[in-house]
Scaffold this motif. Sequence first.
Motif, PDB file in Angstrom:
ATOM      1  N   SER A  47       0.817  -1.214   0.000  1.00  0.00           N
ATOM      2  CA  SER A  47       0.000   0.000   0.000  1.00  0.00           C
ATOM      3  C   SER A  47       0.857   1.272   0.000  1.00  0.00           C
ATOM      4  N   LEU A  48       2.166   1.113  -0.005  1.00  0.00           N
ATOM      5  CA  LEU A  48       3.065   2.266  -0.001  1.00  0.00           C
ATOM      6  C   LEU A  48       3.412   2.677  -1.433  1.00  0.00           C
ATOM      7  N   VAL A  49       3.415   3.982  -1.683  1.00  0.00           N
ATOM      8  CA  VAL A  49       3.798   4.466  -3.009  1.00  0.00           C
ATOM      9  C   VAL A  49       5.194   5.077  -3.016  1.00  0.00           C
ATOM     10  N   LEU A  50       5.695   5.413  -1.829  1.00  0.00           N
ATOM     11  CA  LEU A  50       6.977   6.113  -1.739  1.00  0.00           C
ATOM     12  C   LEU A  50       7.680   5.742  -0.443  1.00  0.00           C
ATOM     13  N   MET A  51       8.981   5.492  -0.539  1.00  0.00           N
ATOM     14  CA  MET A  51       9.819   5.364   0.651  1.00  0.00           C
ATOM     15  C   MET A  51      11.021   6.266   0.443  1.00  0.00           C
ATOM     16  N   MET A  52      11.285   7.089   1.437  1.00  0.00           N
ATOM     17  CA  MET A  52      12.461   7.955   1.424  1.00  0.00           C
ATOM     18  C   MET A  52      13.289   7.591   2.646  1.00  0.00           C
ATOM     19  N   THR A  53      14.542   7.228   2.417  1.00  0.00           N
ATOM     20  CA  THR A  53      15.396   6.787   3.513  1.00  0.00           C
ATOM     21  C   THR A  53      16.790   7.394   3.412  1.00  0.00           C
ATOM     22  N   ASP A  54      17.351   7.673   4.572  1.00  0.00           N
ATOM     23  CA  ASP A  54      18.752   8.067   4.643  1.00  0.00           C
ATOM     24  C   ASP A  54      19.582   6.788   4.518  1.00  0.00           C
ATOM     25  N   ILE A  55      20.825   6.894   4.129  1.00  0.00           N
ATOM     26  CA  ILE A  55      21.692   5.717   4.080  1.00  0.00           C
ATOM     27  C   ILE A  55      22.096   5.315   5.491  1.00  0.00           C
ATOM     28  N   VAL A  86      11.384   4.609  -4.562  1.00  0.00           N
ATOM     29  CA  VAL A  86      12.349   4.544  -3.468  1.00  0.00           C
ATOM     30  C   VAL A  86      13.422   5.609  -3.686  1.00  0.00           C
ATOM     31  N   ILE A  87      13.594   6.460  -2.675  1.00  0.00           N
ATOM     32  CA  ILE A  87      14.601   7.513  -2.710  1.00  0.00           C
ATOM     33  C   ILE A  87      15.556   7.289  -1.543  1.00  0.00           C
ATOM     34  N   VAL A  88      16.837   7.196  -1.843  1.00  0.00           N
ATOM     35  CA  VAL A  88      17.874   7.026  -0.830  1.00  0.00           C
ATOM     36  C   VAL A  88      18.682   8.323  -0.801  1.00  0.00           C
ATOM     37  N   THR A  89      18.883   8.872   0.391  1.00  0.00           N
ATOM     38  CA  THR A  89      19.596  10.141   0.505  1.00  0.00           C
ATOM     39  C   THR A  89      20.808  10.015   1.418  1.00  0.00           C
ATOM     40  N   SER A  90      21.771  10.894   1.190  1.00  0.00           N
ATOM     41  CA  SER A  90      22.937  10.952   2.061  1.00  0.00           C
ATOM     42  C   SER A  90      23.717  12.228   1.776  1.00  0.00           C
ATOM     43  N   GLY A  91      24.406  12.697   2.789  1.00  0.00           N
ATOM     44  CA  GLY A  91      25.304  13.825   2.616  1.00  0.00           C
ATOM     45  C   GLY A  91      26.672  13.379   2.117  1.00  0.00           C
ATOM     46  N   LYS A  92      26.867  12.065   2.023  1.00  0.00           N
ATOM     47  CA  LYS A  92      28.132  11.501   1.546  1.00  0.00           C
ATOM     48  C   LYS A  92      27.889  10.799   0.211  1.00  0.00           C
ATOM     49  N   PRO A  93      28.942  10.568  -0.557  1.00  0.00           N
ATOM     50  CA  PRO A  93      28.775   9.880  -1.845  1.00  0.00           C
ATOM     51  C   PRO A  93      28.200   8.470  -1.660  1.00  0.00           C
ATOM     52  N   LEU A  94      27.439   8.041  -2.648  1.00  0.00           N
ATOM     53  CA  LEU A  94      26.868   6.698  -2.654  1.00  0.00           C
ATOM     54  C   LEU A  94      27.969   5.694  -2.955  1.00  0.00           C
ATOM     55  N   ARG A  95      28.131   4.688  -2.099  1.00  0.00           N
ATOM     56  CA  ARG A  95      29.207   3.712  -2.268  1.00  0.00           C
ATOM     57  C   ARG A  95      28.680   2.308  -2.579  1.00  0.00           C
ATOM     58  N   GLN A  96      27.359   2.131  -2.552  1.00  0.00           N
ATOM     59  CA  GLN A  96      26.757   0.840  -2.857  1.00  0.00           C
ATOM     60  C   GLN A  96      25.802   1.007  -4.030  1.00  0.00           C
TER      61      GLN A  96
END
Length: 131
Positions: free
Chosen positions: A54-62, A86-96
Amino acid sequence: MGQSKPLRAKALIVEDDPMQREMISLLLEESDLDVIECESAEAAELVLERSGGSLVLMMTDIHLAGHMNGVELAYIAKKCNPDMDVIVTSGKPLRQELPDGAQFWSKPWVPLDVIREAERMSFAWNVAGKP
């Protein structure tokens, strides 16, 4: 008799910083989404198992409280609901590497982008005729 509240699309926010989590929630609620908040990936995983469809959006920090990170959670979210945004956020570069269809937003992101994404997903949910 009370009036029933129309069903709205749901979003899951996973952020261990309470101020960030509250800000994102307020932005999404302004876009007519119901919001579920979690501070750890483990708590969010339980939500995904119970109501991921039932979820349309997930926003998560790394970087989250607990043992699992946001990228690992993104894979679980996409497995539970491949159509979820799905949105993944971080203040650092994505490493995965992210799962197919997931997006990476570098912090600081623009609040208007959150609103636009939420409105896009809410519109798509309503057009699809979800109950």
